[in-house]
Design a protein around this motif. Structure first.
Motif, short mmCIF file in Angstrom:
data_model
loop_
_atom_site.label_atom_id
_atom_site.label_comp_id
_atom_site.label_asym_id
_atom_site.label_seq_id
_atom_site.Cartn_x
_atom_site.Cartn_y
_atom_site.Cartn_z
N GLY A 58 0.85 -1.19 0.00
CA GLY A 58 0.00 0.00 0.00
C GLY A 58 0.88 1.23 0.00
N ILE A 59 0.46 2.24 0.74
CA ILE A 59 1.22 3.49 0.74
C ILE A 59 2.53 3.29 1.50
CG2 ILE A 59 0.30 4.55 2.86
CD1 ILE A 59 0.27 6.35 -0.42
N PHE A 60 3.61 3.85 0.97
CA PHE A 60 4.90 3.72 1.65
C PHE A 60 5.60 5.08 1.65
CE2 PHE A 60 9.43 2.33 1.81
CZ PHE A 60 9.39 1.84 3.10
N CYS A 61 6.12 5.50 0.50
CA CYS A 61 6.82 6.79 0.48
C CYS A 61 5.84 7.96 0.31
CB CYS A 61 7.85 6.83 -0.64
SG CYS A 61 7.12 6.93 -2.29
N ALA A 62 4.67 7.68 -0.24
CA ALA A 62 3.64 8.70 -0.49
C ALA A 62 4.13 9.82 -1.41
CB ALA A 62 3.11 9.29 0.83
N GLY A 64 5.66 9.01 -4.85
CA GLY A 64 6.00 8.57 -6.21
C GLY A 64 7.35 7.91 -6.38
N GLN A 65 8.04 7.58 -5.29
CA GLN A 65 9.40 7.05 -5.42
C GLN A 65 9.51 5.53 -5.41
OE1 GLN A 65 11.70 9.43 -5.94
NE2 GLN A 65 10.13 10.96 -5.59
N CYS A 66 8.60 4.83 -4.72
CA CYS A 66 8.87 3.42 -4.42
C CYS A 66 8.01 2.42 -5.21
CB CYS A 66 8.66 3.17 -2.93
SG CYS A 66 6.93 3.23 -2.43
N ALA A 67 6.89 2.82 -5.73
CA ALA A 67 5.97 1.96 -6.50
C ALA A 67 5.22 0.95 -5.64
CB ALA A 67 6.69 1.26 -7.65
N GLN A 68 5.28 1.06 -4.31
CA GLN A 68 4.53 0.15 -3.43
C GLN A 68 3.02 0.32 -3.59
OE1 GLN A 68 5.39 -1.82 -0.42
NE2 GLN A 68 7.47 -1.97 -1.14
N CYS A 69 2.62 1.49 -4.07
CA CYS A 69 1.18 1.80 -4.13
C CYS A 69 0.60 1.54 -5.52
CB CYS A 69 0.97 3.27 -3.77
SG CYS A 69 1.78 4.37 -4.95
N LYS A 79 0.95 4.70 -10.17
CA LYS A 79 1.21 4.84 -8.74
C LYS A 79 0.06 5.64 -8.12
CE LYS A 79 6.19 4.87 -9.44
NZ LYS A 79 7.40 5.72 -9.45
N CYS A 81 -0.26 7.13 -5.36
CA CYS A 81 0.05 8.33 -4.57
C CYS A 81 0.33 9.55 -5.43
CB CYS A 81 1.20 8.07 -3.60
SG CYS A 81 2.79 7.90 -4.40
S1 FES Z 1 3.81 5.04 -2.03
FE1 FES Z 1 5.76 5.07 -2.95
S2 FES Z 1 5.33 5.47 -5.04
FE2 FES Z 1 3.43 5.64 -4.06
#
Ligand code: FES
Length: 240
Positions: A58-62, A64-69, A79, A81
């Motif tokens: 789900g949300i991680f870096c919030a 746009g950096q990590c693609a977890q979302c 993404k 976020c």
């Molecule tokens: S939470 Fe990291 S890119 Fe969206």
């Protein structure tokens, strides 16, 4: 609805409501709201599952950096976020390998149409470092292009509602991050030698010294004399 109704800093929302769908379920959001916020407001915190171990994501870096979302939006991976809610958009969780909807016809790429331009300095990343570099170049009337993949200037400052500490002269102590972002953004907009490209991603800098940039979805090539790369997590750089 899990929305914060009262906040000491942020204004309460009065925007128009729109509907969108998540895994086929109809949900409501504010028009133009960031998708991850809209999902959270609807009680959804799991946006997908990791393709290797099926762990919830789900949300991680919030930012746009990590693609977890990552989620599927109208057949494409986006993404959550940094994606704005659009009316009637179809959002789905990703489980296993994400597959784009091949029924969507992709436009043919015509190389003759690729915009090819030159500038003195290419600044990749419009956070505090990129904006400060741009301001200094603007003062000297040096042509520069500032590229950022978000829709707003300021980088991580736009997430920061707390007041900064340290030195007033050097780092805006006593000012909230979101307001520092506004001040830096207002500063760069004063200088005519600076061009700002938001919603634009620098994909790589190649051996011919040209940077390939996806500018609002359109590919273009920029040949700068110098590069200031302050945000380059996924950037391909020439080896020579
Ligand atoms: S939470 Fe990291 S890119 Fe969206």
């Amino acid at each position: 609805m899990r929305r914060i109704k009262k906040h000491p800093i942020l204004q309460s929302e009065t925007r128009k409501r729109v509907n969108f769908f998540f895994n086929g379920r109809k949900l409501s959001a504010f028009e133009g709201e960031i998708l991850s916020s809209a999902l959270f407001a609807n009680g959804i915190k799991i946006f997908g599952y990791h393709r290797k171990d099926d762990a919830p994501q789900g949300i991680f870096c919030a930012n746009g950096q990590c693609a977890q979302c990552s989620v599927m939006v109208d057949g494409k991976v986006e993404k959550a976020c940094i994606t704005k809610v659009r009316p009637e958009m179809m959002v789905e969780q990703i489980r296993g390998e994400a597959r784009c909807d091949m029924r969507q016809k992709l436009p043919a790429l015509h190389f003759a149409e690729v915009e090819d331009l030159e500038t003195d300095v290419l600044i990749i990343g419009a956070g505090p470092a990129g904006l400060s570099a741009a301001t200094e170049l603007g003062k000297l009337n040096v042509p520069a292009i500032v590229v950022d993949d978000k829709h707003k200037l300021g980088g991580k400052l736009v997430l920061q509602t707390h007041k900064f500490f340290g030195s007033v002269e050097d780092c805006y102590a006593g000012t909230r991050g979101i307001h520092i972002a506004e001040r830096l953004a207002a500063e760069v907009k004063k200088y005519p030698s600076l061009e700002i490209w938001l919603n634009s991603v620098c994909l790589g800098i190649f051996s011919d010294k040209k940077a390939g940039i996806l500018k609002e979805g359109k590919y273009c090539l920029v040949r700068p004399k110098a590069v200031v790369a302050v945000s380059y997590t996924h950037l391909t750089l020439p080896t020579n």
